[in-house]
Design a protein around this motif. Structure first.
Motif, short mmCIF file in Angstrom:
data_model
loop_
_atom_site.label_atom_id
_atom_site.label_comp_id
_atom_site.label_asym_id
_atom_site.label_seq_id
_atom_site.Cartn_x
_atom_site.Cartn_y
_atom_site.Cartn_z
N ASN A 48 26.27 -20.45 8.18
CA ASN A 48 27.28 -21.50 8.10
C ASN A 48 27.53 -22.21 9.43
O ASN A 48 28.56 -22.85 9.62
N SER A 49 26.61 -22.05 10.38
CA SER A 49 26.64 -22.74 11.68
C SER A 49 27.80 -22.30 12.58
O SER A 49 28.33 -23.11 13.35
N TYR A 50 28.20 -21.06 12.49
CA TYR A 50 29.21 -20.51 13.39
C TYR A 50 28.53 -19.61 14.40
O TYR A 50 27.43 -19.13 14.18
N VAL A 51 29.20 -19.39 15.53
CA VAL A 51 28.65 -18.56 16.60
C VAL A 51 29.49 -17.30 16.72
O VAL A 51 30.73 -17.37 16.73
N PHE A 52 28.83 -16.14 16.82
CA PHE A 52 29.51 -14.86 16.91
C PHE A 52 28.95 -14.11 18.10
O PHE A 52 27.73 -13.92 18.20
N LYS A 53 29.82 -13.72 19.03
CA LYS A 53 29.38 -13.01 20.23
C LYS A 53 30.28 -11.81 20.48
O LYS A 53 31.50 -11.94 20.47
N VAL A 54 29.66 -10.68 20.73
CA VAL A 54 30.38 -9.50 21.18
C VAL A 54 30.48 -9.61 22.69
O VAL A 54 29.50 -9.90 23.36
N VAL A 55 31.69 -9.41 23.22
CA VAL A 55 31.91 -9.63 24.65
C VAL A 55 32.53 -8.41 25.30
O VAL A 55 33.17 -7.59 24.64
N LYS A 56 32.30 -8.32 26.60
CA LYS A 56 33.04 -7.35 27.41
C LYS A 56 34.31 -8.06 27.86
O LYS A 56 34.28 -9.21 28.31
N ASN A 57 35.42 -7.37 27.73
CA ASN A 57 36.71 -8.00 27.96
C ASN A 57 36.86 -8.54 29.38
O ASN A 57 37.36 -9.65 29.57
N ARG A 58 36.43 -7.78 30.37
CA ARG A 58 36.57 -8.25 31.76
C ARG A 58 35.78 -9.53 31.99
O ARG A 58 36.25 -10.46 32.64
N LEU A 59 34.57 -9.59 31.44
CA LEU A 59 33.75 -10.78 31.63
C LEU A 59 34.34 -11.98 30.87
O LEU A 59 34.32 -13.11 31.36
N ALA A 60 34.87 -11.72 29.68
CA ALA A 60 35.47 -12.81 28.90
C ALA A 60 36.71 -13.35 29.60
O ALA A 60 36.94 -14.57 29.61
N LEU A 61 37.50 -12.48 30.19
CA LEU A 61 38.69 -12.94 30.90
C LEU A 61 38.31 -13.77 32.12
O LEU A 61 39.01 -14.73 32.47
N ARG A 62 37.21 -13.43 32.77
CA ARG A 62 36.76 -14.22 33.91
C ARG A 62 36.26 -15.59 33.45
O ARG A 62 36.34 -16.57 34.19
N ALA A 63 35.73 -15.67 32.24
CA ALA A 63 35.20 -16.93 31.72
C ALA A 63 36.28 -17.84 31.16
O ALA A 63 36.08 -19.05 31.04
N LEU A 64 37.43 -17.28 30.81
CA LEU A 64 38.51 -18.08 30.23
C LEU A 64 39.04 -19.08 31.25
O LEU A 64 39.14 -18.79 32.43
N LYS A 65 39.41 -20.25 30.74
CA LYS A 65 40.03 -21.25 31.61
C LYS A 65 41.45 -20.81 31.93
O LYS A 65 42.06 -20.03 31.21
N GLU A 66 41.98 -21.35 33.00
CA GLU A 66 43.33 -21.00 33.44
C GLU A 66 44.40 -21.49 32.47
O GLU A 66 45.48 -20.92 32.38
N ASP A 67 44.11 -22.57 31.73
CA ASP A 67 45.14 -23.16 30.87
C ASP A 67 45.27 -22.46 29.52
O ASP A 67 46.09 -22.87 28.71
N PHE A 68 44.48 -21.41 29.27
CA PHE A 68 44.66 -20.66 28.02
C PHE A 68 45.94 -19.83 28.12
O PHE A 68 46.32 -19.36 29.20
N PRO A 69 46.64 -19.64 26.99
CA PRO A 69 47.91 -18.91 27.01
C PRO A 69 47.73 -17.45 27.43
O PRO A 69 46.71 -16.83 27.17
N GLU A 70 48.77 -16.92 28.05
CA GLU A 70 48.76 -15.51 28.46
C GLU A 70 48.67 -14.57 27.26
O GLU A 70 48.08 -13.51 27.34
N GLU A 71 49.29 -14.98 26.14
CA GLU A 71 49.25 -14.15 24.93
C GLU A 71 47.81 -13.91 24.49
O GLU A 71 47.47 -12.83 24.02
N LEU A 72 46.96 -14.91 24.64
CA LEU A 72 45.56 -14.77 24.28
C LEU A 72 44.86 -13.80 25.23
O LEU A 72 44.09 -12.94 24.79
N LYS A 73 45.13 -13.93 26.49
CA LYS A 73 44.49 -13.07 27.49
C LYS A 73 44.87 -11.60 27.27
O LYS A 73 44.07 -10.71 27.53
#
Length: 172
Positions: A48-73
């Motif tokens: 269905n043209s969706y992307v699914f990735k298993v991530v390491k949390n530390r690496l994902a947090l480093r990749a997140l932009k600063e403007d994402f909400p803290e609740e998400l982090k």
């Protein structure tokens, strides 16, 4: 620089591009998911043209932009996967919900839907929305309905006049 560090930096760069390219994604907790079910889920999402990735949390947090909400982090704990929606976040939510109900495995932690934070409590509200085409069809019907009623109202005197004339003709 070590090879492992280079791979991690490449993964962070790729993930940050995904966060920039996709306006909608969901954080999925997939505890105790067998490999066969994970492959089935990936296949269904890819179809269905969706992307699914298993991530390491530390690496994902480093990749997140600063403007994402803290609740998400704060949701990046435990086994985490990201499901990205290129166009239809409701379709992705519906697909995850159906898979979750069918196999009783997945749990959505949180998400970003068209740039807005979505807590896990609101996920099923989004998943139960109608499709975009259905909503557009309903909107079109609601816009056309008053016009059809007005047209019927205008035609009523003419049709009743025609009925009267045919009755008058049959009496003569």
């Amino acid at each position: 620089m070590s090879v492992i560090r280079q791979k991690k930096e490449a993964f962070i760069e790729e993930l940050s591009k995904d966060f920039n390219n996709y306006e909608s994604f969901y954080l999925v907790d997939f505890v105790n998911m067998p490999v066969s079910k994970a492959i089935e889920l990936r296949r269904e999402l890819r179809k269905n043209s969706y992307v699914f990735k298993v991530v390491k949390n530390r690496l994902a947090l480093r990749a997140l932009k600063e403007d994402f909400p803290e609740e998400l982090k704060e949701q990046f704990t435990g086994p985490t996967a990201l499901a990205f929606a290129p166009e239809d976040p409701v379709g992705l939510a519906r697909l995850i919900k159906d898979f979750s109900i069918k196999h009783k495995l997945l749990k959505v932690k949180a998400g970003i839907v068209e740039g807005r934070y979505l807590p896990s409590e609101d996920f099923y509200t989004v998943a139960n929305l109608s499709s975009r085409e259905d909503l557009l069809a309903r909107l079109g019907f609601l816009m056309a309905y008053p016009l059809t009623q007005l047209l019927k109202t205008w035609q009523a005197p003419l049709s009743s006049m025609g009925n009267m004339l045919s009755q008058l003709k049959s009496k003569k």
